[in-house]
Design a protein around this motif. Structure first.
Motif, mmCIF file in Angstrom:
data_model
loop_
_atom_site.group_PDB
_atom_site.id
_atom_site.type_symbol
_atom_site.label_atom_id
_atom_site.label_comp_id
_atom_site.label_asym_id
_atom_site.label_seq_id
_atom_site.Cartn_x
_atom_site.Cartn_y
_atom_site.Cartn_z
ATOM 1 N N THR A 1 7.834 -10.913 -4.088
ATOM 2 C CA THR A 1 7.007 -9.742 -4.414
ATOM 3 C C THR A 1 7.607 -8.934 -5.561
ATOM 4 O O THR A 1 6.871 -8.416 -6.409
ATOM 5 C CB THR A 1 6.802 -8.872 -3.169
ATOM 6 N N SER B 1 7.485 -4.696 4.693
ATOM 7 C CA SER B 1 6.828 -5.906 5.175
ATOM 8 C C SER B 1 7.760 -6.712 6.067
ATOM 9 O O SER B 1 8.905 -6.358 6.318
ATOM 10 C CB SER B 1 6.332 -6.765 4.011
ATOM 11 N N ASP C 1 0.284 -4.930 4.670
ATOM 12 C CA ASP C 1 1.493 -4.244 4.210
ATOM 13 C C ASP C 1 1.196 -3.146 3.202
ATOM 14 O O ASP C 1 1.954 -2.184 3.078
ATOM 15 C CB ASP C 1 2.462 -5.247 3.579
ATOM 16 N N LEU C 2 0.113 -3.291 2.447
ATOM 17 C CA LEU C 2 -0.226 -2.300 1.424
ATOM 18 C C LEU C 2 -1.155 -1.215 1.952
ATOM 19 O O LEU C 2 -1.441 -0.237 1.254
ATOM 20 C CB LEU C 2 -0.861 -2.976 0.206
ATOM 21 N N GLU C 3 -1.612 -1.367 3.185
ATOM 22 C CA GLU C 3 -2.557 -0.413 3.769
ATOM 23 C C GLU C 3 -1.867 0.878 4.196
ATOM 24 O O GLU C 3 -0.693 0.883 4.566
ATOM 25 C CB GLU C 3 -3.241 -1.029 4.998
ATOM 26 N N GLN D 1 -1.755 -9.650 -5.653
ATOM 27 C CA GLN D 1 -1.964 -11.079 -5.413
ATOM 28 C C GLN D 1 -2.184 -11.853 -6.711
ATOM 29 O O GLN D 1 -1.812 -13.021 -6.826
ATOM 30 C CB GLN D 1 -3.145 -11.270 -4.468
ATOM 31 N N ASP E 1 1.730 -9.371 3.134
ATOM 32 C CA ASP E 1 0.394 -9.503 3.709
ATOM 33 C C ASP E 1 -0.460 -8.313 3.289
ATOM 34 O O ASP E 1 0.054 -7.249 2.923
ATOM 35 C CB ASP E 1 0.481 -9.556 5.240
ATOM 36 N N GLU E 2 -1.770 -8.495 3.368
ATOM 37 C CA GLU E 2 -2.670 -7.417 2.949
ATOM 38 C C GLU E 2 -2.418 -6.138 3.731
ATOM 39 O O GLU E 2 -2.481 -5.034 3.178
ATOM 40 C CB GLU E 2 -4.124 -7.878 3.115
ATOM 41 N N SER F 1 -4.291 -1.997 -4.873
ATOM 42 C CA SER F 1 -4.954 -2.891 -3.932
ATOM 43 C C SER F 1 -4.159 -4.176 -3.805
ATOM 44 O O SER F 1 -3.358 -4.529 -4.686
ATOM 45 C CB SER F 1 -6.368 -3.216 -4.412
ATOM 46 N N TYR F 2 -4.388 -4.887 -2.716
ATOM 47 C CA TYR F 2 -3.690 -6.153 -2.521
ATOM 48 C C TYR F 2 -4.087 -7.164 -3.589
ATOM 49 O O TYR F 2 -3.258 -7.954 -4.046
ATOM 50 C CB TYR F 2 -3.975 -6.718 -1.127
ATOM 51 N N SER F 3 -5.337 -7.128 -4.015
ATOM 52 C CA SER F 3 -5.787 -8.088 -5.021
ATOM 53 C C SER F 3 -5.039 -7.901 -6.343
ATOM 54 O O SER F 3 -4.796 -8.868 -7.071
ATOM 55 C CB SER F 3 -7.296 -7.963 -5.249
#
Length: 562
Positions: free
Chosen positions: A533, A526, A98-100, A118, A95-96, A113-115
């Motif tokens: 992933t 996560s 998770d990378l924060e 993704q 999930d987004e 970044s999550y993008s």
């Protein structure tokens, strides 16, 4: 081309643009992504096409506490395809959140970044044969798909996220023909990388040393070397390569092997859902392209941030199999057959010391529940044993609308949860590993907070009631210790060399041409199983290497005299 490493001349040196060490999901995905880019790729795999006891024994080592972690030679397969030869096929993206960087989660924050991640998930989904990259129930199953619970409407507890299931795909079998026919890939089976040799200054890899169990020894010279040997073996190889880097490669700040994570998991509590059992979608649903999918419960990201919770999911589950009071013939049959089930799944059926009375009660359950037992066996034979795309797991008809919750959650990284080398060596002379996996009180509190929020929302909506024993929660979650083969974080990525081993491109900070592929680089774990992933990250690394190693003069991939 796929060859036996014993066919390579003793003392020879092979040349390649990229040498990938490890033929599991990460290594095979990476090699395939590099193919067709004008590069010469060499893929080394320790094992062969099937199980081989002497090769598997190379994984043997020690554990600090065998109640918390399985022996290192369990849950892993040392053969082409790696652990995809035994996995259950569950595919879930991170999930987004998770990378924060989360203030309440120590050592959190990914250097991307999550993008960026993704962008590689759709192709990873295809390689895993899990269908389209759609993980919302409405997107994947259509707007007319019924909800998980008919009368549960919550902005705090989400019920629309999905797990999708691979066949499960054995990467070694599924992609063998592509590897064999690719003109720019050479696969060597039975090839064990036993050392990474750096040039004198320690800034680049000079050669990789390779040894076979039959005693053949040769070297690899490559423009880039990639370790794709899993979370445990990656740390082992880096730490054992210490002729130039005395503390081990990438270990200038004593980080390699630390921050070792798995997942916190266990069956907890009783959820009683109000209404008709047919209004609960607790089993598997099939997407339009024929992929098995399953719903689960999770906490909305904004609530995780507000309450300081780790990322955790919950699946509807049946009662504890080992307790015959469930009076279910199928569950009792699984208990009685547990010695015929592989270690990976039988471990959770070996709970306690069953008495003769326990066995008798299980036998009575089987005898008194013949119709359901027969129906289950028929379904299992046709949809699991004989099917190409296998029914993922045991699902039973639920007449009572009562479930336990199968929890699966992130753990907080901690530096003293680690793997390290010991004095004992394997058959190739490599130091063995000692695994000292540890969890934190924060992990248990996050589970408690998650359960409390789920209970609150069921009570508020009137959809049901969740109860659990707060006093035994830690015991329930740690009954079988670390969850399965999820080996994460031992060569974590980051921007700070004091707390990470590789950078955002998965390059070892101190070595310009050494990279790591796989879950070893995950900074945090996560709620998701790592396979999807780690495939996505391998594809991202493949793209980076393709651009970085733009073809120069062609280099023949052949053995030459040392």
């Amino acid at each position: 081309m796929i060859l036996d490493a014993n066919s390579i001349g003793n003392g020879s040196c092979l040349f390649a643009d990229v040498c990938v060490v490890g033929g599991g999901a990460a290594g095979i995905s990476l090699a395939l992504s590099l193919s067709g880019q004008g590069l010469k790729i060499l893929l080394l795999e320790s094992g062969g096409r099937g199980e081989h006891k002497p090769t598997q024994e190379l994984y043997a080592g020690e554990v600090a506490d065998d109640k918390l972690h399985s022996p290192p030679d369990k849950y892993r397969q040392r053969r082409i395809g790696g652990s995809t030869t035994i996995w259950g096929g569950r595919c879930v993206p991170f999930d987004e959140i998770d990378l924060e960087k989360r203030d309440y989660m120590p050592f959190s924050g990914w250097p991307m970044s999550y993008s960026e991640l993704q962008a590689y998930y759709p192709e990873a989904n295809q390689l895993a044969e899990a269908g389209r990259f759609l993980y919302d129930a409405e997107d994947a199953l259509g707007p007319g798909a019924p909800p998980l619970f008919k009368n549960f409407d919550s902005g705090m507890v989400r019920t629309n996220s999905l797990e999708r299931f691979s066949c499960p795909t054995d990467f070694g079998t599924r992609y063998a023909k592509r590897l064999e026919l690719a003109p720019d890939i050479k696969v060597l089976l039975g090839a064990n990388c036993t050392a990474i040799r750096l040039e004198a200054g320690g800034r680049s890899v000079d050669e990789l040393e390779v040894t076979t169990l039959a005693g053949q020894r040769f070297r690899i010279a490559a423009r880039a070397a990639v370790l794709a040997t899993g979370g445990l073996e990656t740390a082992r190889l880096l730490l054992a390569s210490r002729d130039v880097a005395r503390a081990g490669i990438g270990n200038e700040h004593d980080v390699v092997g630390r921050y070792y994570q798995c997942h916190i998991a266990g069956n907890v509590g009783t959820l009683t859902v109000n209404g008709d059992p047919k209004d609960v979608r607790h089993g598997y649903e099939v997407s339009p392209e024929g992929i098995y999918c399953r719903r689960r419960l999770s906490i909305a990201p904004e609530q995780q941030r507000r309450l300081g919770l780790a990322n955790i999911c919950a699946r509807l589950h049946f009662p504890r199999i080992t307790d015959p009071s469930h009076r279910n013939g199928v569950l009792s049959g699984l208990f009685m057959a547990r010695h015929l089930i592989s270690y990976e799944y039988a471990k959770r059926l070996n709970d306690g010391n069953p008495t003769a009375s326990t066995y008798a009660r299980h036998a009575m359950n089987i005898v008194s529940d013949p119709l359901d037992t027969a129906a289950f066996l028929t379904h299992w034979l046709t949809h699991r044993t004989l099917a190409k795309r296998k029914f993922p797991s045991v699902i039973l008809r639920n007449r009572s609308n009562r479930f336990s919750l199968e929890m699966h959650g992130e753990q907080a990284p901690r530096a003293d949860s680690r793997v390290s080398l010991v004095q004992s060596v394997d058959a190739l002379g490599m130091p063995q590993l000692r695994v000292d996996w540890r969890y934190s009180p924060q992990d248990i509190e996050s589970m408690r907070g998650t359960l409390d929020l789920i209970a609150q929302e069921f009570e508020r909506t009137g959809a049901g009631r969740l109860t659990y024993n707060r006093d035994t929660l830690e015991e329930d979650l740690m009954r079988f210790g670390a969850y399965g083969g999820h080996h994460i974080g031992t060569a974590r990525m980051g921007n700070d060399v004091r707390t990470s081993v590789v950078n955002a491109d998965c390059q070892v900070h101190s070595v310009r041409n050494l990279f790591v592929a796989g879950s070893a680089v995950f900074p945090t774990s996560s709620q998701a199983n790592p396979t999807l992933t780690l495939i996505a990250l391998s594809l991202r690394l493949g793209n980076h290497l393709s651009r970085r190693l733009a073809p120069k003069a062609a280099i023949p991939l052949e053995a030459v005299a040392a």
